[in-house]
Design a protein around this motif. Structure first.
Motif, mmCIF file in Angstrom:
data_model
loop_
_atom_site.group_PDB
_atom_site.id
_atom_site.type_symbol
_atom_site.label_atom_id
_atom_site.label_comp_id
_atom_site.label_asym_id
_atom_site.label_seq_id
_atom_site.Cartn_x
_atom_site.Cartn_y
_atom_site.Cartn_z
ATOM 1 N N ASP A 1 0.777 -3.575 -6.683
ATOM 2 C CA ASP A 1 1.284 -3.764 -5.324
ATOM 3 C C ASP A 1 2.614 -3.067 -5.069
ATOM 4 O O ASP A 1 2.899 -2.648 -3.949
ATOM 5 C CB ASP A 1 1.447 -5.262 -5.026
ATOM 6 N N TYR A 2 3.468 -2.979 -6.113
ATOM 7 C CA TYR A 2 4.805 -2.407 -5.933
ATOM 8 C C TYR A 2 5.100 -1.353 -7.000
ATOM 9 O O TYR A 2 6.026 -1.519 -7.796
ATOM 10 C CB TYR A 2 5.870 -3.511 -5.987
ATOM 11 N N PRO A 3 4.310 -0.261 -7.033
ATOM 12 C CA PRO A 3 4.514 0.738 -8.100
ATOM 13 C C PRO A 3 5.919 1.331 -8.088
ATOM 14 O O PRO A 3 6.443 1.702 -9.128
ATOM 15 C CB PRO A 3 3.445 1.803 -7.794
ATOM 16 N N GLN A 4 6.538 1.409 -6.920
ATOM 17 C CA GLN A 4 7.905 1.927 -6.805
ATOM 18 C C GLN A 4 8.921 0.805 -6.601
ATOM 19 O O GLN A 4 10.052 1.053 -6.186
ATOM 20 C CB GLN A 4 7.994 2.915 -5.624
ATOM 21 N N GLY A 5 8.523 -0.429 -6.846
ATOM 22 C CA GLY A 5 9.390 -1.561 -6.554
ATOM 23 C C GLY A 5 9.359 -1.886 -5.070
ATOM 24 O O GLY A 5 8.463 -1.442 -4.339
ATOM 25 N N ILE A 6 10.312 -2.651 -4.622
ATOM 26 C CA ILE A 6 10.403 -3.017 -3.206
ATOM 27 C C ILE A 6 11.667 -2.371 -2.640
ATOM 28 O O ILE A 6 12.759 -2.576 -3.164
ATOM 29 C CB ILE A 6 10.476 -4.549 -3.028
ATOM 30 N N PRO A 7 11.535 -1.574 -1.582
ATOM 31 C CA PRO A 7 12.728 -0.923 -1.026
ATOM 32 C C PRO A 7 13.641 -1.921 -0.323
ATOM 33 O O PRO A 7 13.189 -2.987 0.115
ATOM 34 C CB PRO A 7 12.143 0.078 -0.024
ATOM 35 N N ARG B 1 -3.102 -18.902 12.281
ATOM 36 C CA ARG B 1 -3.635 -18.028 11.235
ATOM 37 C C ARG B 1 -2.671 -17.969 10.058
ATOM 38 O O ARG B 1 -1.465 -17.964 10.250
ATOM 39 C CB ARG B 1 -3.817 -16.598 11.766
ATOM 40 N N ASP B 2 -3.236 -17.864 8.852
ATOM 41 C CA ASP B 2 -2.381 -17.617 7.695
ATOM 42 C C ASP B 2 -1.890 -16.173 7.767
ATOM 43 O O ASP B 2 -2.528 -15.312 8.374
ATOM 44 C CB ASP B 2 -3.157 -17.847 6.396
ATOM 45 N N ILE B 3 -0.747 -15.920 7.155
ATOM 46 C CA ILE B 3 -0.118 -14.604 7.237
ATOM 47 C C ILE B 3 -0.374 -13.847 5.948
ATOM 48 O O ILE B 3 0.083 -14.259 4.887
ATOM 49 C CB ILE B 3 1.406 -14.760 7.459
ATOM 50 N N ASN B 4 -1.124 -12.748 6.039
ATOM 51 C CA ASN B 4 -1.300 -11.870 4.883
ATOM 52 C C ASN B 4 -0.185 -10.833 4.944
ATOM 53 O O ASN B 4 -0.296 -9.825 5.633
ATOM 54 C CB ASN B 4 -2.675 -11.189 4.918
ATOM 55 N N LEU B 5 0.903 -11.103 4.240
ATOM 56 C CA LEU B 5 2.113 -10.300 4.379
ATOM 57 C C LEU B 5 2.160 -9.175 3.359
ATOM 58 O O LEU B 5 2.242 -9.418 2.156
ATOM 59 C CB LEU B 5 3.354 -11.185 4.222
ATOM 60 N N ASP B 6 2.098 -7.952 3.853
ATOM 61 C CA ASP B 6 2.330 -6.790 3.004
ATOM 62 C C ASP B 6 3.833 -6.546 3.021
ATOM 63 O O ASP B 6 4.397 -6.099 4.025
ATOM 64 C CB ASP B 6 1.573 -5.584 3.567
ATOM 65 N N VAL B 7 4.487 -6.862 1.907
ATOM 66 C CA VAL B 7 5.950 -6.766 1.839
ATOM 67 C C VAL B 7 6.420 -5.353 2.184
ATOM 68 O O VAL B 7 7.458 -5.167 2.830
ATOM 69 C CB VAL B 7 6.452 -7.188 0.440
ATOM 70 N N LEU B 8 5.647 -4.351 1.783
ATOM 71 C CA LEU B 8 6.065 -2.974 2.040
ATOM 72 C C LEU B 8 6.033 -2.642 3.533
ATOM 73 O O LEU B 8 6.717 -1.720 3.985
ATOM 74 C CB LEU B 8 5.178 -2.000 1.248
ATOM 75 N N ARG B 9 5.268 -3.396 4.315
ATOM 76 C CA ARG B 9 5.268 -3.168 5.762
ATOM 77 C C ARG B 9 6.576 -3.616 6.400
ATOM 78 O O ARG B 9 6.929 -3.175 7.481
ATOM 79 C CB ARG B 9 4.093 -3.902 6.421
ATOM 80 N N VAL B 10 7.278 -4.508 5.717
ATOM 81 C CA VAL B 10 8.587 -4.931 6.230
ATOM 82 C C VAL B 10 9.504 -3.714 6.335
ATOM 83 O O VAL B 10 10.351 -3.636 7.226
ATOM 84 C CB VAL B 10 9.215 -6.006 5.304
ATOM 85 N N ASN B 11 9.288 -2.744 5.430
ATOM 86 C CA ASN B 11 10.108 -1.532 5.461
ATOM 87 C C ASN B 11 9.924 -0.773 6.777
ATOM 88 O O ASN B 11 10.831 -0.058 7.223
ATOM 89 C CB ASN B 11 9.753 -0.627 4.273
#
Length: 1053
Positions: free
Chosen positions: A694-700, A719-729
């Motif tokens: 999920d985070y090959p480059q870590g989390i920016p 609805r439950d939230i399917n959160l893609d952390v990288l989309r926060v970027n």
């Protein structure tokens, strides 16, 4: 797209902020070209030198991008220095520095700020308590969601002028904290709490709390949460202690709280009962070996073992089956269905227990399923919920076979003293020796696991304290049915009614040391002997002295003849949490806070604790005060990972929001897993694989504002939230857009700009504003409506979508671009009007987004010149824009005209792509329109259309221009784009033909794939994507073929 980079801003203006003339820009361009040529020559010379020397020049290391930070010395609580220029690029570390301490010191988050609490506020009030996080933990993304939503709500109410209070706090988390401290002393000193003794152990817990307990508060501050820290409450503080005692005593004395010997969830490793919410259900597909605390070898589960009981005075036997063979030591009966013909002849008979020799009755009970197994069921009342009920119905004995720590008790022969799962093997072997073993087979089942200790839960009969819930549940149902209590979203009402209708009395005893010790005392009277505990001999009191007086009065004996012993158990953590909405205000003392702030306005939390926390707050408030603790309950969804999986440490997908805010490398994520002593090495390995995927480059580094905005944007109700952390970027890029847009705007406003003193002044000049100025104000008015409506309805994506569109598309992509020609013109009056519209757009848009992005909005707001000298100190307390103020700027006619203009812009841009013309190439566009009104609109928008399509010229004409290709816009409007002299027609045709060939090949391959016989087996999601690809390719072919025809037609002109 708006180009608002730092360099472009500097190039477009002189030192005093004024736009540069065309000549100045041309001169600088020539200078830059010469410099570039010189640098190119220098580079070639350097290369030659290296080559001649026979050595190869090492490639230069690309320097790491420097993170911009706020370096100005600012004592905590002092205002950040905003006199310096904004840095060239957005940096969360720079933006988020220093503001929070200043907000706290100024008291913006207190309800007292700017008002006298004793005076009525005609705008109303808003009161909410935080769902108190456990003192043991740190924030996870679920907490981050809770606090992002709650803070946005709180800030909105505060900016609406209401008396606003959001109370922070922390839960003492009885089991979790005790386990954490026990692990600590075991690791560091190799001792147990029993070695220390209760008093010393509790001292250690307080010491640990004082050292570690503030961590979560610091994280809440980092999240920007506008909590009133003057009222922070820990559930073991003196105030909550009084509240716990008062409520327990009140309900004990009126019979709501009582003592009873019943079956509970028991954790042998904790030696305590635990609540249902602390029991995890682990599903097994069949035979499975699991690790169990206190055992070296794994223990087998997921099997069904059959064995036989011999019928007394007979050669017959009855076969029964169990998943927990060790519990047969506590069997007191065998049950069959009364209609089961197979066992009717055994009515009144008994079977013989093979190890104790006891005679066990064969009882008839309708709970038995005749179709399952042999239709005969072993009954162990002390260790199984169903058997317990059967035992009560048939008045069976209920012998407990386990000690509190899971050893077999006295009276069971060779098995006595064995651990329960060692006895499992021994009992099975003994049954085999006696010829009573029948078979073992796989059995899919659910295993109850203690979430804290990972021990297997053992149902045990224990004397415990209970709360009667049926009457309180009835009133809770009535409150929701009548609308007195509103649950949002409404879909959760069904869950509410289900829990209330199926309610059981609540076991509130916990056999722990850390927590609120139960204020109940067992009475012993001199000269009276009791073989068994009697419920009536319990009294409760705030102190032992008070309990002693109550006992003397109750039993009519002198205090000298009475001795008391306080119950050593503590109360379930949820008990004190249920008092939180009023214990934080000093109840049972009569305080000003209690008078003003109770009941609360809203309770916001996750839907997973609707029963465990929300319902119990409603129960206790109605019971103790006769009124609800709050008027509304808003339940947000659960946060899952990008794949829809529940957040779990063993999957490696539990993310600390601080890691999203600051950024983290993959290696550092792995180190966090390695430091987690609760995880099995195999789980750590699996978790690392998950993180790597999920985070090959870590989390920016994303920053707080981006994280908050993203979480609120995801929060669709129900609805439950399917959160893609990288989309926060992606939302960090949005923050960057705000930053650059505001910098660009401030440069165009100039340092000496003074805005109109009020919106009224701008309104009075409305008729003199350009079409785009009026459109911008109309879009602002629409956003003001949308945001206020969204907050009122708890529809946060509605607000975030409106704000995203306002900033990204309306302000940045359109309005700022259209302003450039105005700012470069000599029309000073037009500049002044447009600057005021631009200022208003920034001022309003920053205020609207402030509840979601408090740090960035504050940083930029402080750079805007004030309308008046009385402007509030902080954007935190600026009045939120009201629809009534801005509705005057709503203009549907202007909106439609600009929408028409945007349709033209979209078609011209598409035509450029269609004819393979680079976007930045300037074209000549001629617009033909039959409708007079539309023609007038186009004439008014010519300059704006030219700006946004990067056109050399846009004009409205009645005749068709030569060397141009047509693009239909509407039924009566055509955009002609001149290509002759701009592009090589034959080259363009060749490029388009290649595009056609490529599209045809891709379409053919896709059609072949979709025509395969087994294509229906392909997942629906993939088939849907393929269908969309097919439509897009057909559309591309149609466009490209049409372009070829029109280019060919041009050649014959």
């Amino acid at each position: 797209m708006t180009n608002v980079s730092n360099n472009s801003q500097q190039e477009a203006t002189t030192g005093d902020g004024k736009p540069k003339t065309a000549k100045q820009l041309e001169k600088e361009a020539k200078k830059a070209a010469k410099l570039a040529k010189f640098e190119e020559k220098q580079a070639k010379a350097s290369e030659k030198k290296q080559s001649d020397g026979g050595t190869q020049k090492k490639p230069k290391k690309v320097p790491e991008k420097k993170v911009i930070t706020y370096e100005i010395v600012t004592p905590p609580g002092e205002k950040k220095d905003v006199s310096v220029d904004l840095p060239s690029q957005y940096s969360p570390k720079y933006v988020e520095a220093a503001w929070y301490d200043w907000w706290k010191k100024e008291g913006f988050f207190t309800p007292e700020y700017g008002r006298d609490l004793k005076k009525e506020n005609n705008k109303g009030k808003f009161i909410m308590v935080i769902p108190p996080p456990n003192v043991t933990g740190s924030l996870h993304l679920g907490h981050a969601l809770t606090n992002s939503v709650e803070d946005a709500i709180t800030r909105w109410h505060r900016m609406k002028g209401r008396t606003t209070l959001w109370v922070p706090g922390c839960d003492h988390a009885g089991i979790a904290t005790q386990v954490a401290v026990e692990k600590k002393i075991k690791l560091q000193e190799n001792i147990t709490r029993h070695d220390l003794g209760r008093e010393e152990f509790i001292k250690r817990v307080w010491q640990w709390k004082n050292e570690k307990g503030d961590r979560i508060y610091h994280q809440l501050e980092k999240m920007g949460s506008s909590l009133d820290w003057n009222r922070v409450t820990f559930t073991m503080d003196e105030g909550p202690r009084k509240a716990v005692k008062e409520s327990f005593i009140t309900m004990h004395e009126d019979g709501t709280i009582y003592r009873s010997n019943r079956l509970v969830n028991w954790s042998c490793s904790l030696r305590s009962a635990i609540s249902d919410i602390e029991v995890e259900k682990k599903e097994l597909g069949g035979r499975t070996e699991l690790p169990v605390p206190g055992y070296t070898d794994k223990v087998e589960f997921g099997v069904l073992i059959s064995f036989a009981y011999l019928v007394g005075n007979s050669n017959e036997r009855v076969i029964v089956a169990t998943t927990r063979i060790e519990t047969m030591l506590g069997d007191t009966a065998v049950a069959v269905h009364p209609k089961d013909e197979r066992y009717k002849h055994l009515a009144g008979k008994t079977v013989i227990h093979p190890f104790t020799g006891h005679k066990l009755p064969l009882v008839q009970d309708e709970f038995v399923d005749m179709e399952f197994g042999t239709g005969a069921v072993k009954i162990t009342p002390a260790h199984d919920p169903n058997d317990y009920e059967v035992g009560k119905r048939h008045k069976l004995p209920s012998p407990t076979i386990f000690s509190d720590d899971g050893y077999i008790l006295e009276g069971f022969g060779p098995f006595t003293g064995m651990k329960r799962f060692e006895a499992r093997k021994a009992v099975l072997a003994a049954l085999k020796d006696k010829g009573l073993y029948i078979e073992t087979k796989d059995n899919p089942m659910v295993i109850p696991v203690c979430s804290r200790s990972k021990d297997i839960i053992e149902p045990m009969i224990k004397p415990q304290w209970y709360v009667k819930c049926s009457e309180m549940a009835r009133k809770a149902i009535e409150a929701v049915e009548s609308g007195e209590l509103e649950i949002i979203p409404e879909m959760h009402k069904k869950t509410w009614y289900h829990w209330m209708n199926e309610i059981r009395d609540w076991c509130i005893s916990r056999q722990l040391w850390w927590g609120h010790q139960i204020p109940a005392y067992y009475v012993t009277i001199d000269g009276q002997k009791t073989l068994q505990e009697k419920d009536e001999y319990w009294v409760s009191g705030h102190t032992e002295e008070e309990a002693l007086q109550k006992a003397a009065t109750k039993f009519g004996v002198p205090v000298e003849k009475i001795s008391l012993k306080q119950d050593s158990d503590v109360l379930d953590t949820w008990f004190s949490s249920a008092l939180f909405p009023f214990s934080v205000f000093g109840w049972p003392n009569k305080t000003q806070d209690m008078e003003i702030f109770f009941p609360n306005t809203l309770l916001e939390t996750g839907h997973d604790i609707l029963f465990f926390w929300v319902a119990r707050m409603v129960f206790f408030s109605q019971k103790l005060f006769g009124k609800l603790p709050f008027k509304q309950v808003y339940l947000h969804a659960m946060v899952r990972d990008a794949h829809g999986r529940k957040m779990s440490k063993s999957l490696g997908n539990v993310i600390d929001p601080m890691d999203v805010i600051y950024g983290i490398t993959l290696e550092e994520l792995h180190k966090q897993l390695d430091s987690n002593t609760n995880l099995d090495p195999r789980e750590i390995k699996r978790a690392k694989e998950g993180q790597k995927q999920d985070y090959p480059q870590g989390i920016p580094e994303c920053g707080t504002d981006a994280l908050r905005f993203a979480l609120c944007a995801y929060t669709a109700q129900g609805r439950d939230i399917n959160l893609d952390v990288l989309r926060v970027n992606g939302y960090r890029n949005f923050c960057n857009k705000l930053w650059n847009a505001t910098k660009f705007a401030l440069l165009n406003l100039g340092k000496d700009f003074t805005p109109y003193a009020s919106l009224t002044e701008l309104q009075e000049k409305k008729s003199n504003l350009t079409l785009m100025d009026r459109w911008m104000l109309s879009q602002l008015a629409y956003a003001v409506r949308e945001c206020n409506t969204a907050f009122e309805k708890f529809n946060f994506p509605q607000a975030t979508t409106a704000l995203y569109n306002l900033w990204w598309y309306q302000i940045c992509d359109v309005y700022l671009e259209c302003l450039k020609p105005v700012m470069y013109s000599d029309d000073e009056e037009a500049k002044e009007r447009s600057r005021n519209v631009l200022y208003t757009a920034l001022d309003v848009a920053l205020t609207l987004i402030s509840p979601f992005m408090p740090f960035l909005s504050e940083e930029l707001f402080q750079r805007l010149p004030p309308r008046t000298t009385t402007r509030p100190l902080s954007i935190c307390v600026v009045p939120y824009p009201e629809p009534e103020q801005f509705d005057v700027f709503l203009d549907e006619e202007v909106d439609e005209k600009v929408k028409f203009g945007q349709k033209v812009i979209s078609e011209v841009r598409s035509a450029k792509a269609k004819y393979d013309i680079p976007n930045k190439t300037k074209v000549e566009v001629t617009l033909q329109c039959e409708d007079a009104n539309n023609r007038a609109t186009l004439e008014a928008l010519c300059q704006d259309i030219a700006t946004l399509t990067i056109a050399q010229e846009v004009k409205v004409a009645t005749s068709k221009p030569k060397g141009a290709v047509p693009t239909p816009v509407t039924a009566d409007t055509i955009a002609w784009m001149k290509l002759q002299g701009l592009v090589n027609l034959s080259n363009s045709q060749e490029k388009i033909k290649k595009r056609i060939t490529d599209a045809e090949e891709r379409l053919k391959a896709l059609t072949t794939e979709m025509s395969k016989p087994d294509y229906e087996k392909v997942p629906e999601e993939v088939r849907t994507k393929n269908e969309k690809k097919k439509q897009d390719l057909n559309a591309e072919l149609e466009q490209s073929q049409d372009a070829i025809k029109k280019l060919e037609a041009m050649e014959t002109e």
